[in-house]
Structure formats: structure tokens, C-alpha cells
Design an enzyme around this catalytic site. Structure first.
Site, PDB file in Angstrom:
ATOM      1  N   PRO A 219       0.836  -1.204   0.000  1.00  0.00           N
ATOM      2  CG  PRO A 219      -0.842  -1.606   1.566  1.00  0.00           C
ATOM      3  CD  PRO A 219       0.487  -2.124   1.089  1.00  0.00           C
ATOM      4  CD  GLU A 220       3.057   2.683  -4.439  1.00  0.00           C
ATOM      5  OE1 GLU A 220       2.942   3.809  -4.971  1.00  0.00           O
ATOM      6  OE2 GLU A 220       3.535   1.699  -5.032  1.00  0.00           O
TER       7      GLU A 220
ATOM      8  CE  LYS B  30       5.211   4.102   0.212  1.00  0.00           C
ATOM      9  NZ  LYS B  30       6.078   3.061  -0.394  1.00  0.00           N
TER      10      LYS B  30
ATOM     11  CG  HIS C 146      -3.310 -14.286   7.413  1.00  0.00           C
ATOM     12  ND1 HIS C 146      -2.111 -14.872   7.763  1.00  0.00           N
ATOM     13  CD2 HIS C 146      -3.817 -15.031   6.391  1.00  0.00           C
ATOM     14  CE1 HIS C 146      -1.888 -15.915   6.973  1.00  0.00           C
ATOM     15  NE2 HIS C 146      -2.901 -16.031   6.140  1.00  0.00           N
TER      16      HIS C 146
ATOM     17  NE  ARG D  52       4.720 -10.996   1.395  1.00  0.00           N
ATOM     18  CZ  ARG D  52       5.413 -10.501   0.374  1.00  0.00           C
ATOM     19  NH1 ARG D  52       4.793  -9.765  -0.539  1.00  0.00           N
ATOM     20  NH2 ARG D  52       6.699 -10.724   0.265  1.00  0.00           N
TER      21      ARG D  52
ATOM     22  NE  ARG E  64      19.624  11.908  -3.536  1.00  0.00           N
ATOM     23  CZ  ARG E  64      18.637  11.837  -2.638  1.00  0.00           C
ATOM     24  NH1 ARG E  64      18.376  12.855  -1.821  1.00  0.00           N
ATOM     25  NH2 ARG E  64      17.917  10.745  -2.542  1.00  0.00           N
TER      26      ARG E  64
ATOM     27  NE  ARG F 100       9.776  -2.211  -5.171  1.00  0.00           N
ATOM     28  CZ  ARG F 100       9.107  -1.314  -4.442  1.00  0.00           C
ATOM     29  NH1 ARG F 100       9.762  -0.507  -3.606  1.00  0.00           N
ATOM     30  NH2 ARG F 100       7.800  -1.219  -4.534  1.00  0.00           N
TER      31      ARG F 100
END
Length: 273
Positions: free
Chosen positions: A2-3, A58, A91, A109, A154, A263
Site C-alpha cells: 500500500p502506497e 505511508k 491473519h 505477510r 543527486r 524494483r
């Protein structure tokens, strides 16, 4: 995982059920998730009133007079508001009881977290998990000028800079890919080589995409559901994420997939320069 949109959808869903309500009990069914549950959490929260809810990146924040409960959904977690007599399943690891209802955390998880930050330890922004987070992308502090200034030194690829979370927070893998597509920026571009004009496009794309995702209940790819048990549907509007080999919706060039920092990244090699 989830973002930001999924966590904000969750916050908006739980807020009317929590704010102003007294906690009548806490149920912990394991010793912890990613980190141990606070040993005295039940005693800390029982009888206390929820003052407000918030979000930092988050992290979902539930504020009390004497501190803040921090909840992270991990890779696959979600929260539901349920009647208090609904029995827990395999869960279901944490319940926050509020009279005839409860807030239940389901996390198959077990990468999520339930933590406590006492008011006596100072501002919640000083918490170890929050103190290095960047600005919120939907607040006024976030701008193209901010992105430009913070990335002058950066050299990492812009996609990885967005995911790092120390410049702007909550723009995870899905929404970074989609925002870079909308801004027409190649995700491999070194951040310090992007000029102010392109950062104007990127900042606006991030704001628009996150706001749209929130309005559409977030993205449901595998596990995420909202507090009401409904799936999000923003995934129906993806332009590039998880569309490897499919034609770009703009130019018909096949969408390409690469790996950055372990990713998956998705982009159009023609539209994104």
C-alpha cells in the site's frame, strides 16, 4: 505494498469511526509484526479517547492526548471496521476495540507495524521512522522548486530518488512510474540533470495522479481493500505500470520493463526521454 493513496483512503475510511471515540479494549494475537507490539499497549490505550487521525507518508497516525498510535500496513495489510462480535481469522493480528465496533488489522505477510509514540517523547515528527521523511506531495511545501533544489547533488536515477522518501514521501513504485510517464521523463535520468521545467511537469503529475488514485479508492493488485471491504480501481487507469509489452496508450510503442534498485520500473521509451 500500500502506497500513499491506499493509506489515505484507509485514514478517511476509519476517521469517522475513531475520532472522538473511547477505546474499550485492545487485542494482540501475536508478539508483533515487523517489530514487537508495545508490551503495555492495552493498558496504554484502554479508556482513552481518539482525538484525531493523520497520515505521514505511508504511516497511519491515530492521535491521543498522551501519544500517537502508528500503524504501517506493510506489504499486504489492510484495516477494516467490523462489528465487535466478528471472530478473527488466521491473519487478523490486532484489534482496536471501540464499543460495538472494532478496527482490525489483517496482515498475511506480517511486514506491517503497530507502534506507540508517547507525547512525553516529543513531537511525533521526532519518531525514528518519521524524522527523515521528505515533504508531503499533496501539501504546499511540495513544489517543482523543492524537487529541483533538493536534487542538485543527486546523481541517482530520478525513479530511485522518488522512492527514497527523503525528498518527497509516499510516492511508491506504482505512482512513481505513472508520474514519470505523465511528465514524459525517462525513469533512468539522473535526478541532477533534470531542469526546472521538467520538474514542473513532474510535480504536477505527482499531485494529479495521487489525488486521482485517492478518489478512486487506491490500487488493488493483490491484497489491498478499503475499510469498507471494497477494492480500489485506479489500476484500471494505468498508463505504464504492469503493462510490459503492451502498446503505449499515447504512441503505441511497447511498454518496457526494467529493474531499478530491485524494483520493477515500467516506461515508454518513445514518450519518456
Amino acid at each position: 505494498m500500500p502506497e500513499l493513496p491506499e493509506v489515505e483512503v484507509t485514514r478517511r475510511g476509519v476517521a469517522p469511526h475513531l475520532e472522538g471515540q473511547v477505546i474499550t479494549g485492545v487485542a494482540l494475537r501475536h508478539t508483533g509484526l515487523r517489530w514487537p507490539f508495545p508490551a503495555t499497549l492495552s493498558q496504554t490505550l484502554a479508556g482513552r479517547t481518539v482525538r484525531s487521525t493523520g497520515r505521514r507518508g505511508k504511516y497511519l497516525l491515530i492521535h491521543f492526548d498522551h501519544g500517537t498510535l502508528i500503524i504501517h500496513l506493510g506489504m499486504s495489510g489492510h484495516l477494516r471496521i467490523l462489528p465487535s462480535d466478528v471472530p478473527p481469522k488466521k491473519h487478523d493480528h490486532f484489534d482496536l476495540e471501540i464499543g460495538p465496533q472494532l478496527l482490525r488489522l489483517t496482515d498475511p505477510r506480517r511486514f506491517g507495524a503497530v507502534l506507540w509514540h508517547a507525547a512525553e517523547d516529543g513531537s511525533i515528527e521526532n519518531h525514528l521512522l518519521l524524522r527523515t521523511l521528505g515533504v508531503e506531495p499533496l501539501e504546499a511545501a511540495f513544489s517543482a522548486q523543492w524537487l529541483y533544489q533538493q536534487t542538485r547533488n543527486r546523481s541517482s536515477a530520478i525513479k530511485q530518488v522518488l522512492l527514497a522518501g527523503d525528498i518527497v514521501v509516499g510516492v511508491g513504485n506504482i505512482y512513481a512510474s505513472e508520474s514519470l510517464f505523465q511528465a514524459r521523463i525517462n525513469p533512468k535520468t539522473p535526478a541532477h540533470r533534470i531542469g526546472l521545467a521538467r520538474y514542473e511537469r513532474l510535480a504536477e503529475a505527482i499531485r494529479q495522479i495521487l489525488a486521482a488514485a485517492i478518489e478512486q479508492g487506491g490500487s488493488t493488485l493483490k491484497d489491498f481493500i478499503g475499510v469498507n471491504g471494497q477494492s480500489g480501481y485506479f489500476q484500471q487507469n494505468y498508463f505504464c505500470y504492469a503493462r510490459t509489452g503492451e502498446p503505449c496508450r499515447i504512441c503505441k510503442t511497447p511498454i518496457r520493463q526494467i529493474v531499478q534498485g530491485q524494483r520493477s520500473t515500467f516506461y515508454c521509451p518513445n514518450c519518456q526521454k
